[in-house]
Every structure is written in structure tokens, then in C-alpha cells.
Design an enzyme around this catalytic site. Structure first.
Site, PDB file in Angstrom:
ATOM      1  N   HIS A 155      29.896  27.648  -5.933  1.00 37.96           N
ATOM      2  CA  HIS A 155      30.069  28.873  -5.142  1.00 37.96           C
ATOM      3  C   HIS A 155      29.958  30.098  -6.046  1.00 37.96           C
ATOM      4  O   HIS A 155      30.556  30.132  -7.127  1.00 37.96           O
ATOM      5  CB  HIS A 155      31.432  28.860  -4.440  1.00 37.96           C
ATOM      6  N   ASP A 269      27.588   9.402  -2.534  1.00 34.04           N
ATOM      7  CA  ASP A 269      26.152   9.418  -2.832  1.00 34.04           C
ATOM      8  C   ASP A 269      25.818   8.718  -4.137  1.00 34.04           C
ATOM      9  O   ASP A 269      24.655   8.711  -4.559  1.00 34.04           O
ATOM     10  CB  ASP A 269      25.641  10.868  -2.874  1.00 34.04           C
ATOM     11  N   GLY A 270      26.835   8.138  -4.790  1.00 36.81           N
ATOM     12  CA  GLY A 270      26.604   7.481  -6.074  1.00 36.81           C
ATOM     13  C   GLY A 270      26.574   8.447  -7.241  1.00 36.81           C
ATOM     14  O   GLY A 270      26.421   8.025  -8.394  1.00 36.81           O
ATOM     15  N   ILE A 271      26.730   9.743  -6.982  1.00 43.02           N
ATOM     16  CA  ILE A 271      26.683  10.769  -8.023  1.00 43.02           C
ATOM     17  C   ILE A 271      28.031  11.478  -8.144  1.00 43.02           C
ATOM     18  O   ILE A 271      28.592  11.615  -9.233  1.00 43.02           O
ATOM     19  CB  ILE A 271      25.593  11.838  -7.710  1.00 43.02           C
ATOM     20  N   ASP A 294      27.670  16.566   2.353  1.00 44.61           N
ATOM     21  CA  ASP A 294      27.614  17.806   1.567  1.00 44.61           C
ATOM     22  C   ASP A 294      26.169  18.083   1.167  1.00 44.61           C
ATOM     23  O   ASP A 294      25.877  18.581   0.085  1.00 44.61           O
ATOM     24  CB  ASP A 294      28.514  17.722   0.327  1.00 44.61           C
TER      25      ASP A 294
END
Length: 409
Positions: A155, A269-271, A294
Site C-alpha cells: 500500500h 497460492d504457494g507463495i 488477493d
């Protein structure tokens, strides 16, 4: 009365040869649909003495409630946090494209932005039912600008805000109105935040805690004031510490109001989250886990430079960073990918993985009588999946809105 009579005259469709996710179990039962709702076949037989007008063979597939994504920043080149003269067409494009990933409802999400962006964009994203045109819009998720500088993540610091003395009026002035808003993410350690949480909750808006350096006590007070969600658990918050576990400690807190369930988003997401962290959260509080993508505007576009609101994002393989930094900037994994990764990483049941993307977000938003379930009377929003949880078809209100090429006759 006419609406009820029209529904009674609508054709009855019977989906056969399938396993239905209902009551936390996969049942070998048929699914009956009429007038956009799930039908009780016993009432049909014994009260109306009717049979199905049409039968559809599902080939042994799983039928699960449609997925609900409560945090998605854009996708396919559309950035919800950028003002334009026609924001609606961008939202419509994303709504259409996510049907192939089993998403039937979503909350378009805006990251921290200048005031003029909120004032221009929010009126252009009305709540809207889903259909052949795309997934339904449940309301906007405003992530910021009332968040911590230390944990701002992707952000932009220049547009972060604190609450003024007349805090709720400050919120209204910042966003320009709350008519289309469903979720607000804020940092509970900011002064006057509890006053804001109470005011938002009174309007039926879900308050989520995130991008925060709050300790556990502050987080518990926020939940006592009405907060019910945690934005992407583990990300953009203090790391778990055994003497003060911070916001993460809400998962097992004994200081929450009686009967109140805390929900928490996870980006599987595996990250963003190590599989061990996914397992810890799931085993600590499985009924509160809500899968979110996201997803950023780069979803579906591949490597290169893209936007996220006021910032540039660099996509490299499976990872999105704020350009020129190593700060993660949302995800480029669609919801069905997150469901499959979550299942594989946690070793949970298929039923649990599917409910984390459907029932739990519906419960978070108080929609569990209509969405996130295949109970009788619920909206006939559902996804057809093979055994490896790849999407074969998506239905909204009992109408086929997307089908995989190889599944077409």
C-alpha cells in the site's frame, strides 16, 4: 404471491450421477433446481406430485457451492483501484472471467488510494446479482487507507490515513459514502478505531483486522467491538510470538464474545504462506478459514510490469512484487488453484477445502442461508468439479454460465 406461483411453474432440473457437498459431506444424491433455487425433492413429489422436466447427467462429478472471493483487487488487466469513466465495464470483465475458476460471487477490493479514487470508483461498483454476464458483486472490500505504516505491504505510504477526532465522519469523508461497501480492513491500534468498528458494524459492514502491528489484547478489544475477520493471516502483521501472539492469537483466544466466530483470510497460492503455516492455522481453527485470492490486475496476464492502484507491480513467474522491491504485492493465483493447493498443503478433506472457498466466506458475510450452501431454498449457485478439483462447469441461479471446452457436447 405471483413470484411464488411463477417459481412453481418454472421447469424442474434434476442433476444426476453426482456427489453433492451438503452438511460437510459429499453425498451421492441428485440436486434438484427450480426458479434459481435448490429444491427439496420430497416436497416436489408428495406435495406437488411432480417429477423433473429435465435431467442432466453430471458424469460422477462433484457439485459444490459456488466459490466466493472476498478479496480480489482486479485481474486480466483490470485494476479496481484506478479511477476511470467506466469502472463498471472493468468489473464486468473480471466477473465474467472468474466464472471459469468456479467463482460465483466476489467483493471487488480497493487498496489504499487517494480520496478522489474512492469518490469516483465506489459509486460505479453497485451490488449486483450474478448470471450469464458474470459472477455476482456482493459489495466492495476497502483495504485501507486506515492501516499501519510499518505493515503497509504494497500500500502506498503517501495515501495512508489515521482517524481524526470525529472518526466516523472522517471515514465517510474519505470514502465518499458506504452504500456499496461490504468489508473494511483497518488496523485496530489506530486511535478511535473501536468507535469506527462499532459504527461500521452497526451498518452491517464487516470489519477486518489487517496491515497492523496490534498486540493480542488490542485485537481482542477490536473483536469485542464487532470485528469478525482477519485480512490475509500472517501477511502484513506482527509475526507470532509466544509471549504475545498478536492478531494470529485470535484463532485460539478465550476472550472473544460468546457465540462469536472469528474468520480469517488465507492466500493459499504457494507463495504467501508456507504450507506448515497453512497447516497450523487450519488445525487451530478450521471453521474460520476463508480462502481468498488477493489477486492483482496481473492475474491471467503473465510476466511483466502491471499496476496495483498507484504502484507498479512486477510479475516474475508465480510471484508479484512492488516493482523494484522484494515486497509481495498480492497474488496471481485464481481461486480454484488456491483450493487445490490448500487441499494438497494441509492434507485436509476435500469437503473442508471446498467449504473454505464457499461456506465460510458466506458465513462471514451473513449469507449462509442463500450462498455457500446447497441446502434446500438456497440460491442454485454451484460449481461442477472433477476428482482433482478442476472446474468443469459453473452455474448461477441454476443456469449454466461457463463450461470447459472438453465438457461441451
Amino acid at each position: 404471491m405471483r413470484g411464488g406461483q411463477d417459481a412453481a411453474r418454472a421447469p424442474v432440473i434434476q442433476f444426476t450421477n453426482c456427489r453433492i457437498l451438503r452438511g460437510g459431506a459429499l453425498l451421492r444424491e441428485d440436486l434438484w433446481v427450480r426458479g434459481g433455487r435448490i429444491l427439496d425433492p420430497e416436497k416436489l413429489f408428495f406435495e406437488e406430485r411432480r417429477v423433473a422436466d429435465e435431467q442432466r447427467d453430471c458424469g460422477g462429478c462433484i457439485l459444490a457451492p459456488g466459490f466466493i472471493d472476498v478479496q480480489i483487487n482486479g485481474g486480466f488487466g483490470v485494476d479496481f483501484s484506478q479511477a476511470s469513466e467506466d469502472v463498471g465495464s472493468g468489473v464486468a470483465l473480471v466477473a465474467r472471467r472468474i466464472l471459469s475458476h468456479g467463482v460465483t460471487s466476489f467483493c471487488p477490493t480497493l487498496v489504499t488510494s487517494p480520496l478522489e479514487v474512492y469518490h469516483k470508483v465506489l459509486p460505479q461498483i453497485p451490488v449486483k446479482s450474478g448470471g450469464p454476464h458474470g459472477a455476482g458483486v456482493l459489495g466492495v472490500h476497502l483495504e485501507g487507507p486506515f492501516i499501519s505504516r510499518e505493515k503497509r505491504g504494497a500500500h502506498p505510504e503517501a495515501h495512508l490515513r489515521s482517524f481524526e477526532a470525529d472518526a466516523f465522519q472522517d471515514v465517510l469523508a474519505t470514502y465518499g459514502g458506504l452504500d456499496n461497501v461490504r468489508i473494511v480492513t483497518l488496523a485496530p491500534e489506530l486511535g478511535h478505531s473501536h468507535e469506527v468498528i462499532r459504527a461500521l458494524t452497526a451498518l452491517g459492514i464487516c470489519v477486518s483486522l489487517g496491515h497492523s502491528v496490534a498486540d493480542l489484547g488490542t485485537a481482542e478489544e477490536a473483536v469485542q467491538s464487532g470485528a469478525t475477520f482477519i485480512t490475509h493471516l500472517f501477511n502484513a502483521m506482527l509475526p507470532f510470538h509466544h509471549r504475545d501472539p498478536g492478531i494470529v492469537g485470535l484463532l485460539t483466544s478465550d476472550q472473544l464474545p460468546t457465540g462469536r466466530r472469528i474468520f480469517y483470510g488465507m492466500i493459499a497460492d504457494g507463495i504467501h504462506t508456507n504450507p506448515a503455516a497453512l497447516r497450523i492455522a487450519h488445525r487451530a481453527h478450521p471453521k474460520g478459514l476463508v480462502l481468498v485470492t488477493d489477486a492483482v490486475p496481473a492475474l491471467g496476464l503473465g510476466n511483466g510490469r502491471h499496476t496495483l492502484g498507484q504502484q507498479e507491480v512486477e510479475v516474475d513467474g508465480l510471484t508479484a512484487y512492488v516493482a523494484g522491491t522484494n515486497t509481495l504485492s498480492g497474488s496471481i493465483a485464481p481461486m480454484d488453484t488456491c483450493v487445490r493447493h490448500f487441499l494438497q498443503a494441509t492434507g485436509c478433506s476435500v469437503e473442508s477445502a471446498l467449504e473454505a472457498a464457499s461456506l465460510h466466506p458466506a458465513q462471514l458475510l451473513g449469507l449462509e442461508k442463500r450462498k455457500g450452501t446447497l441446502d434446500f431454498g438456497a440460491d442454485a449457485d454451484f460449481v461442477v468439479l472433477d476428482d482433482s478439483l478442476h472446474v468443469r462447469a459453473t452455474y448461477i441461479s441454476g443456469e449454466l454460465v461457463w463450461q470447459a471446452e472438453e465438457a461441451r457436447p
